[in-house]
Design an enzyme around this catalytic site. Structure first.
Site, PDB file in Angstrom:
ATOM      1  N   GLU A 115      -0.675  -3.655  23.087  1.00 42.56           N
ATOM      2  CA  GLU A 115       0.141  -2.480  23.460  1.00 42.56           C
ATOM      3  C   GLU A 115      -0.506  -1.750  24.645  1.00 42.56           C
ATOM      4  OE1 GLU A 115       0.498  -0.168  19.874  1.00 42.56           O
ATOM      5  OE2 GLU A 115       1.363  -1.850  18.782  1.00 42.56           O
ATOM      6  N   ARG A 128       0.728  -3.943  12.205  1.00 43.59           N
ATOM      7  CA  ARG A 128      -0.039  -4.169  13.432  1.00 43.59           C
ATOM      8  C   ARG A 128       0.481  -5.449  14.061  1.00 43.59           C
ATOM      9  NH1 ARG A 128      -1.314   0.384  13.489  1.00 43.59           N
ATOM     10  NH2 ARG A 128      -3.377   1.315  13.410  1.00 43.59           N
ATOM     11  N   GLY A 163       0.834  -1.192   0.000  1.00 39.34           N
ATOM     12  CA  GLY A 163       0.000   0.000   0.000  1.00 39.34           C
ATOM     13  C   GLY A 163       0.870   1.244   0.000  1.00 39.34           C
ATOM     14  N   ARG A 164       0.360   2.300   0.592  1.00 42.22           N
ATOM     15  CA  ARG A 164       1.086   3.581   0.554  1.00 42.22           C
ATOM     16  C   ARG A 164       2.421   3.489   1.279  1.00 42.22           C
ATOM     17  NH1 ARG A 164      -4.341   4.743   1.513  1.00 42.22           N
ATOM     18  NH2 ARG A 164      -5.295   6.084  -0.046  1.00 42.22           N
ATOM     19  N   HIS A 220       5.671   1.726  19.179  1.00 47.84           N
ATOM     20  CA  HIS A 220       4.690   2.202  18.189  1.00 47.84           C
ATOM     21  C   HIS A 220       4.945   3.674  17.833  1.00 47.84           C
ATOM     22  CE1 HIS A 220       0.415   1.399  16.515  1.00 47.84           C
ATOM     23  NE2 HIS A 220       1.047   2.278  15.766  1.00 47.84           N
ATOM     24  N   ARG A 240      -2.698  -8.558  -2.422  1.00 47.28           N
ATOM     25  CA  ARG A 240      -3.824  -9.431  -2.773  1.00 47.28           C
ATOM     26  C   ARG A 240      -3.846  -9.719  -4.265  1.00 47.28           C
ATOM     27  NH1 ARG A 240      -8.526  -7.041   1.049  1.00 47.28           N
ATOM     28  NH2 ARG A 240      -7.463  -5.093   0.582  1.00 47.28           N
TER      29      ARG A 240
HETATM   30  P1  NAP Z   1      -2.859   1.251   2.712  1.00 44.82           P
HETATM   31  O1  NAP Z   1      -2.343   2.193   1.688  1.00 44.82           O
HETATM   32  O2  NAP Z   1      -4.328   1.107   2.879  1.00 44.82           O
HETATM   33  O3  NAP Z   1      -2.180  -0.162   2.451  1.00 44.82           O
HETATM   34  C1  NAP Z   1      -2.615  -1.320   3.103  1.00 44.82           C
HETATM   35  C2  NAP Z   1      -2.165  -2.507   2.304  1.00 44.82           C
HETATM   36  O4  NAP Z   1      -2.614  -3.685   2.980  1.00 44.82           O
HETATM   37  C3  NAP Z   1      -2.761  -2.520   0.901  1.00 44.82           C
HETATM   38  O5  NAP Z   1      -1.740  -2.828   0.003  1.00 44.82           O
HETATM   39  C4  NAP Z   1      -3.793  -3.641   0.978  1.00 44.82           C
HETATM   40  O6  NAP Z   1      -3.886  -4.363  -0.224  1.00 44.82           O
HETATM   41  C5  NAP Z   1      -3.158  -4.549   1.988  1.00 44.82           C
HETATM   42  N1  NAP Z   1      -4.166  -5.463   2.536  1.00 44.82           N
HETATM   43  C6  NAP Z   1      -5.302  -5.152   3.166  1.00 44.82           C
HETATM   44  N2  NAP Z   1      -5.945  -6.267   3.518  1.00 44.82           N
HETATM   45  C7  NAP Z   1      -5.208  -7.299   3.064  1.00 44.82           C
HETATM   46  C8  NAP Z   1      -5.353  -8.718   3.092  1.00 44.82           C
HETATM   47  N3  NAP Z   1      -6.412  -9.278   3.656  1.00 44.82           N
HETATM   48  N4  NAP Z   1      -4.367  -9.477   2.542  1.00 44.82           N
HETATM   49  C9  NAP Z   1      -3.308  -8.902   1.970  1.00 44.82           C
HETATM   50  N5  NAP Z   1      -3.128  -7.561   1.889  1.00 44.82           N
HETATM   51  C10 NAP Z   1      -4.065  -6.787   2.433  1.00 44.82           C
HETATM   52  O7  NAP Z   1      -2.330   1.670   4.163  1.00 44.82           O
HETATM   53  P2  NAP Z   1      -0.907   2.290   4.529  1.00 44.82           P
HETATM   54  O8  NAP Z   1      -1.033   3.751   4.671  1.00 44.82           O
HETATM   55  O9  NAP Z   1       0.153   1.718   3.677  1.00 44.82           O
HETATM   56  O10 NAP Z   1      -0.757   1.683   6.013  1.00 44.82           O
HETATM   57  C11 NAP Z   1      -0.582   0.276   6.187  1.00 44.82           C
HETATM   58  C12 NAP Z   1      -0.738  -0.099   7.654  1.00 44.82           C
HETATM   59  O11 NAP Z   1       0.363   0.386   8.409  1.00 44.82           O
HETATM   60  C13 NAP Z   1      -1.943   0.529   8.362  1.00 44.82           C
HETATM   61  O12 NAP Z   1      -3.136  -0.207   8.100  1.00 44.82           O
HETATM   62  C14 NAP Z   1      -1.536   0.508   9.803  1.00 44.82           C
HETATM   63  O13 NAP Z   1      -1.997  -0.669  10.424  1.00 44.82           O
HETATM   64  C15 NAP Z   1      -0.016   0.498   9.754  1.00 44.82           C
HETATM   65  N6  NAP Z   1       0.561   1.734  10.316  1.00 44.82           N
HETATM   66  C16 NAP Z   1       1.445   1.644  11.352  1.00 44.82           C
HETATM   67  C17 NAP Z   1       2.020   2.791  11.868  1.00 44.82           C
HETATM   68  C18 NAP Z   1       3.026   2.737  12.979  1.00 44.82           C
HETATM   69  O14 NAP Z   1       3.131   3.701  13.725  1.00 44.82           O
HETATM   70  N7  NAP Z   1       3.788   1.686  13.116  1.00 44.82           N
HETATM   71  C19 NAP Z   1       1.679   4.040  11.358  1.00 44.82           C
HETATM   72  C20 NAP Z   1       0.782   4.085  10.301  1.00 44.82           C
HETATM   73  C21 NAP Z   1       0.228   2.924   9.782  1.00 44.82           C
HETATM   74  P3  NAP Z   1      -4.848  -3.967  -1.409  1.00 44.82           P
HETATM   75  O15 NAP Z   1      -4.038  -2.997  -2.209  1.00 44.82           O
HETATM   76  O16 NAP Z   1      -5.094  -5.251  -2.076  1.00 44.82           O
HETATM   77  O17 NAP Z   1      -6.078  -3.336  -0.783  1.00 44.82           O
END
Ligand code: NAP
Length: 306
Positions: A253, A224, A145-146, A271, A167
């Site tokens: 957490e 997560r 993702g992003r 985190h 996916r």
């Molecule tokens: P995003 O752009 O929505 O990307 C999420 C990715 O997860 C997408 O590529 C999505 O695939 C994939 N995904 C969702 N469900 C799935 C499944 N069942 N099987 C396989 N892939 C799946 O979100 P982002 O901005 O990159 O953020 C990603 C995650 O990082 C967040 O959801 C959050 O939990 C975590 N995060 C952590 C911190 C931290 O402080 N450590 C900070 C920010 C975020 P598709 O393209 O197929 O939908």
């Protein structure tokens, strides 16, 4: 004129953004005093449960200060037609650079080296054990993702070969696709977990995936906690069936299991993926802009499709 009321279950940072929220709205912090509010401000790891939503009959908007929505009852929000907004993109660089930092800290024993020096072992015993190069190895991104794609850009820019799984294959992606987490782990040495949390990805990195990563492998999780089976990870680290892990997120957490605290080659952070002044300010601005758009009857800036 009285200010619109909202319920804040999370804080905005830095302080001037919190002050801005306070100046624009009457901020209520207890759900019991917020039955009439239309807006809840929450954070990715705080979310909003269905039971909480039931206490807020007038709720129209859940503004998440973050991108993870696994702690929001999305089904209930959908059922009631409640909008959800997140803060996409503006935190991706911060989280990607923490992932890179954790990989470097783990492979090059930076955190262990710091403890070694402070404990006086350098003078007493000589040298720390050898680490392993990070940039000379092949990276795998689980969740493209992003954040995953921003991390891939950084790693590719430093000359690394990058693979990913998602996916479905992403048309035009610059990185090599693998069909699932196991195939990705088999073909890379550094496995970065950046996938969304929630029921569908719980335990995605299990004992099999860790075995496929292998004894030279390093796992980094900035997504997560529940995406990785923590007990399988602790066992793999103890057995030396992977080389190390850098973890920013955990199941419960701020509790961190003793098994991970004691596991060799494990670097732990609390985190802090998006915890830079730049990222937090930009996130807070998006939150304020979404809430302002709601009260002005304008389209939301960064709606999450519930
Ligand atoms: P995003 O752009 O929505 O990307 C999420 C990715 O997860 C997408 O590529 C999505 O695939 C994939 N995904 C969702 N469900 C799935 C499944 N069942 N099987 C396989 N892939 C799946 O979100 P982002 O901005 O990159 O953020 C990603 C995650 O990082 C967040 O959801 C959050 O939990 C975590 N995060 C952590 C911190 C931290 O402080 N450590 C900070 C920010 C975020 P598709 O393209 O197929 O939908």
């Amino acid at each position: 004129m009285s200010l619109p009321r909202l319920l804040a279950l999370a804080e905005l940072k830095p302080q001037d953004m919190a002050d801005e929220l306070q100046a624009r709205y009457e901020v209520v912090r207890e759900i019991g005093l917020a039955a009439d509010v239309e807006v809840v401000l929450t954070a990715g790891n705080v979310g909003l449960s269905g039971a909480q939503m039931a206490q807020l009959p007038g709720l129209r908007l859940i503004a998440v200060n973050g991108v993870g929505v696994d702690a929001v009852d999305l089904a209930e929000a959908r059922r009631r037609g409640i909008a959800v907004t997140t803060t996409p993109d503006v935190l991706s660089l911060a989280v990607a650079e923490l992932a890179l930092g954790l990989a470097l800290a783990t492979g090059r024993k930076i955190a262990e080296g710091d403890r070694f020096v402070r404990a006086g072992h350098w003078a007493a015993k000589g040298k720390l054990a050898l680490g392993s190069s990070v940039l000379a190895r092949r990276a795998g991104i689980l969740g493209y993702g992003r954040i995953g794609r921003k991390l891939a850009d950084l790693l590719r820019g430093m000359g690394m070969q990058v693979l990913y799984t998602a996916r479905r294959e992403v048309p035009g992606a610059l990185d090599g696709y693998r069909a699932d987490a196991r195939a990705l782990a088999r073909d890379c040495d550094l496995l970065f977990v950046t996938v969304a949390g929630g029921a569908e990805t719980r335990g995605l990195v299990d004992a099999d995936v860790l075995a496929a990563l292998g004894p030279a492998g390093i796992l980094v999780n900035v997504a997560r906690g529940p995406v990785v089976d923590a007990e399988a990870l602790a066992q793999a680290l103890q057995a030396g069936s992977i080389a190390g892990a850098g973890l920013d997120v955990f199941d419960d957490e701020p509790q961190v299991p003793q098994s991970l605290m004691q596991a060799p080659g494990c670097v732990l952070t609390p985190h802090i993926g998006s915890a830079t002044t730049d990222a937090r300010r930009a996130m807070a601005q998006q939150v304020l802009d979404n809430i302002a758009a709601h009260f002005a009857g304008r389209p939301l800036l960064t709606p999450y499709e519930v």
